[in-house]
Design a protein around this motif. Structure first.
Motif: not given
Length: 481
Positions: A305-310
């Motif tokens: 469901r979730f996505k993290l971009i650094h």
């Protein structure tokens, strides 16, 4: 085995629900096998993503993470790691590179040695074969489709693009090019049928990374990483399958090696999709490094469901100068003109900011276009921590070196790099090409810029044109006085 690669193309096909386009060949192939709905590449540009797919290892692990690594700087693969064609040849497979002769690896790789043949017809009778076939039409430039032209009224633009006729036509032109590729794929599959090979051949259709549009290729949003994946394997994969698992492009590599009975000395990062011990991924990961002369660095983790971009270099704009995009993306000019005029909404103008947030967190279920950054929202602190921990663990596992001070200082981050008048000139240069009729002979305005950048480069031409028009306006105003 037949691996069909579409360049620079996401899941913009009719079988994936894209409005306006007709891809009957790929639709039929999906109906005969399985269509993966959530397949992702490990990097949003060709040389890095193909380096990963050619080995089954994330590009950072094998030192192939910088796009367009100069030949003199390319290093051999780490000890114990071999390319997929080498392993297949050791397992008795005939390996060939057909059609568009592109491997584009950022490590020492001799295609003439490891993919030495041009067609599976050259193999010994009964010898199993691996053929990689790339269709390069979807890599800009787009050709119009005189057989089935697409009306701009039938297409649907993502909301981060302005809904102008210019943008609709550019988008539709890309869809038309995919229709042409679909027919080319049909010719290849017909050849399998005609030669009696279809029932014994495992076929993959994938993209090497996402679509070549602004906010797509070179970035870690869904548009840059989401790829089509269609698999047909008569007798092993049932027809009409739709798979919602998270799949990485390097899983295709692992699957091919497993099917061929090839045993790598070092286990690849990919997971075989048809093995008895197959387990769906909890996360897929991706990384972006230098893109030619454009220096930036990003990492991402995507779950169900979730996505993290650094963003490891948040001080840099998303839209640093890129000669490739200047010479290839008409929509970049259109959007930049509208941004200069203040005519973009908040979702559209955010990508034109002079800096980036360090972290971007998206709820893909509620926000599929990744417009609402939740990274600083206290309600999502647990999600942020969980994905951040998974990303940090993955980076350690693959040996990600991060960003050195030397790298951080690289390139030219001057922004904006064109004036409003220069962007207007760019759009005027693009307009006849974008709105050309199917079958017309309107030349691409920047054809040949790779070999003659000073003569044909978009940046130089836009500056010259804008300066010339500005001088002409001044002279005209002076004459009036």
């Amino acid at each position: 085995m037949l691996w069909i690669m579409l360049e620079d193309w996401g899941p913009e096909m009719s079988c994936y629900g894209t409005p306006g386009i007709e891809t009957p060949v790929c639709d039929a192939l999906a109906a005969e096998g399985v269509r993966y709905m959530r397949a992702f590449t490990t990097s949003p540009v060709c040389s890095t993503s193909r380096s990963a797919m050619m080995t089954g290892f994330h590009q950072n692990t094998i030192g192939a993470q910088q796009h367009r690594t100069a030949a003199a700087d390319k290093q051999p693969l780490p000890d114990g790691i071999k390319s997929m064609p080498e392993l297949l040849a050791e397992a008795g497979y005939f390996c060939c590179l057909m059609n568009y002769k592109k491997t584009d690896c950022n490590f020492v790789f001799d295609a003439k040695t490891h993919l030495p043949f041009a067609d599976w017809s050259e193999r010994a009778e009964g010898q199993p074969f691996f053929a990689q076939v790339t269709f390069g039409g979807t890599h800009r430039k787009f050709k119009r489709d005189p057989v089935d032209p697409i009306d701009t009224a039938d297409v649907e633009l993502p909301p981060y693009y302005t809904d102008t006729e210019f943008n609709r036509r550019d988008w539709a032109n890309g869809l038309e090019q995919m229709q042409r590729c679909d027919r080319e794929i049909g010719e290849l599959l017909k050849r399998l049928d005609d030669e009696g090979l279809a029932e014994d051949t495992l076929v993959f259709v994938i993209g090497d990374h996402g679509r070549c549009h602004i906010r797509g290729k070179q970035f870690l949003y869904e548009a840059g990483l989401h790829i089509p994946l269609i698999v047909r394997w008569p007798g092993r994969v049932g027809p009409g399958g739709v798979n919602g698992d998270l799949v990485s492009a390097i899983d295709i590599t692992a699957t091919i090696l497993d099917v061929a009975g090839a045993t790598p000395e070092v286990s690849p990062h990919g997971r075989t999709l048809f093995g008895d011990d197959y387990e769906p991924r909890e996360y897929v990961f991706a990384a972006r490094g230098r893109m030619g002369d454009t220096y930036d660095a990003m990492r991402s983790v995507r779950g169900d469901r979730f996505k993290l971009i650094h963003n490891l270099m948040p001080e840099r704009p998303w839209l640093q100068r890129s000669d490739y995009k200047l010479n290839s993306y008409p929509m970049l000019a259109e959007m930049s003109v509208l941004h200069a005029r203040g005519e973009l909404n908040a979702d559209q103008s955010r990508f034109f900011a002079a800096t980036k947030p360090e972290f971007e967190l998206f709820d893909l279920r509620a926000d599929p276009y990744e417009l609402n950054n939740l990274a600083d929202d206290p309600a999502y602190e647990e999600v942020f921590s969980r994905l951040g921990g998974a990303l940090a663990e993955w980076r350690e596992q693959i040996g990600d070196d991060g960003v050195s001070e030397e790298f951080r200082a690289g390139g030219d981050a001057t922004y904006p790099f064109l004036t409003a008048d220069e962007w207007e000139a760019m759009r005027d240069i693009w307009r006849p090409w974008v709105f050309r009729e199917p079958g017309s002979d309107v030349p691409h305005p920047f054809a040949g810029w790779y070999s003659r950048p000073d003569e044909l480069g978009a940046w130089a031409r836009a500056r010259a044109r804008a300066a010339g028009e500005g001088k002409a306006r001044s002279q005209k105003d002076g004459a009036r006085l």
